[in-house]
Design a protein around this motif. Sequence first.
Motif, short mmCIF file in Angstrom:
data_model
loop_
_atom_site.label_atom_id
_atom_site.label_comp_id
_atom_site.label_asym_id
_atom_site.label_seq_id
_atom_site.Cartn_x
_atom_site.Cartn_y
_atom_site.Cartn_z
N ASN A 1 -5.13 70.61 65.02
CA ASN A 1 -4.01 70.25 65.88
C ASN A 1 -2.83 69.74 65.07
OD1 ASN A 1 -2.76 70.24 68.32
ND2 ASN A 1 -3.64 68.32 69.02
N ALA B 1 5.70 72.37 77.61
CA ALA B 1 6.65 72.64 76.53
C ALA B 1 8.06 72.60 77.10
CB ALA B 1 6.37 73.99 75.89
N TRP C 1 2.73 68.83 70.28
CA TRP C 1 2.52 68.10 71.53
C TRP C 1 3.78 67.99 72.37
CZ3 TRP C 1 -0.01 63.70 68.23
CH2 TRP C 1 -1.24 64.15 67.74
N SER C 2 4.91 68.53 71.90
CA SER C 2 6.15 68.47 72.67
C SER C 2 6.48 67.05 73.11
CB SER C 2 6.06 69.40 73.90
OG SER C 2 6.13 70.75 73.52
N HIS D 1 3.84 77.26 77.68
CA HIS D 1 3.01 76.13 78.07
C HIS D 1 3.74 75.28 79.10
CE1 HIS D 1 0.50 72.53 77.85
NE2 HIS D 1 -0.39 73.25 77.19
N ARG E 1 4.53 72.55 72.14
CA ARG E 1 3.24 72.62 72.83
C ARG E 1 2.92 74.08 73.16
NH1 ARG E 1 1.04 68.34 75.94
NH2 ARG E 1 -1.15 68.79 76.40
#
Length: 519
Positions: free
Chosen positions: A375, A355, A307-308, A352, A297
Amino acid sequence: MKAYKYLFLLFVSLGIVSCSDLEEEPVGLLTSPEDFFQTTDNIQTAVNGSLTHAINEKFWGRKLSVALMLRSDMVDLASNETRRVENNELTTLANNEMISEFWLKTYQGIAAANQAIHGAESVNVAADVKNPVTAQAYFARAFYYFHLVRQFGDIPYIDVVITPENTAQMSTISKTPAAQVYENIIADLQFAKTWLPNTQASRAIPSKAAASSYLALVYLTMAGTNDAANFQKAFDEAQDVILNKGVYNLDLDPDFQNLFNADVIDSSIEPIFALDYNNFEAPNNGYDQIAPMTGIRGDDRNSGGGWSVAVPSLEVYTTWNAQDYRRAVSLDDGASIDGNLELYTNFTISGHQFAKNRPYIAKYTRFPGAFARGNARATSHNYSMMRYAEVLLIAAEAAVEINEPEFARTYLNEVRSRARMGGTTLSSGVEVSVAGSAEPADHIGTVTANDVLEERRLELAFEGKRWYDIVRRQLGTTVFSASGLEGIKPDFSPNDYLMPLPADELARNPNLLPNNPGY
């Protein structure tokens, strides 16, 4: 309850569009299949529709692939969605939507394969003309059922086309014992092996080698821990592929990274059967989301990063020999391919807030090719469902069990030899060459089944294989203990080797009761 509410009525639809490396042709509802199936091209269209379901987000594009990762001992969860938490902690309930979605998508793939198989009967050409095409459908049906039987055990086995005339019968169908499902899978794969050509224009199209390789894995799975007869069959099938690798145009790719590089994978001869996304986006979520699900992320290195969600435990990284090139390819530590264990105590991997401060899966984020969406979605990856390295390891494991130690050591060391060759990967977003290494060293002495299973864990990391290995070898009490890579999973029990049948399916058809033990 009316028959039209049952899952099986959905089987009359072949699918959406074909696999990306196959001819793209929309397929709609077939109210009169005998009118549609006139040529082998029509059979191929139905086969393509079947395989399209496998690249859907609800099958390998996210739902099934991520569930298999989370249920293993190598991938943890960095988010708190209930459906994913249940798979990660092995507390899965029958109403888990990940299960219900890939259950339905799998049966839709089977339905389309059945349409192709039965539709072929209306095509008036010689067997040697149509059977090589129809054999692809037999392979596809076996492929889907092999996933289902390993996940759920006893399941409804459907090998007919659902029509308005037989929907009432389908609404009362019961479960078929797993042993019979396996017999049917073997029969389908044997038909496929007989009629498929040695090679195909794309590894996304089943070949004779794909059928033989899957037969080897099916026999290995059926063998469990002590079935000598099935271990022998697994060895024989795997060795048939190995001895004929020239005929089948197969071998290990000299650079392990190439297997996860969408820009070069089409020229690799290691994949045996692949799901090819090829920058492909179809209606109804027909695309790949594994890259963002496993990506970091806040990482801007590949069109929005990730998106972790599915993140390995730190122990997966720290226990992996740092000199093994496969670790550099498989894991992203956010810094360099050499790694720095201190960074996990004083470094935030992307900055982030969501993350997770751990190594990440790198196989699907470094070289995803072109994206059809932003994305990092809808990649150009070819996901190897079966590749030559796995065939070598199937042969090695079976060789251990049938007392063929030289074969076991030879095939295991062949896989390790490639890992020592190094190659070209990314470090901090920059392409770098990694020199060959002395590690992993050749295995000297007697090879055990655990040696091969450990090699499979590393070679096939994050490829949807580990959970199935845990189940067939009954490893749960060890790998989910306090000494496991993810630490103890206190809710694990042997019942977790099977997933629950979806609650909505049981509600529609009480003949499928009872659910699997423990649910």
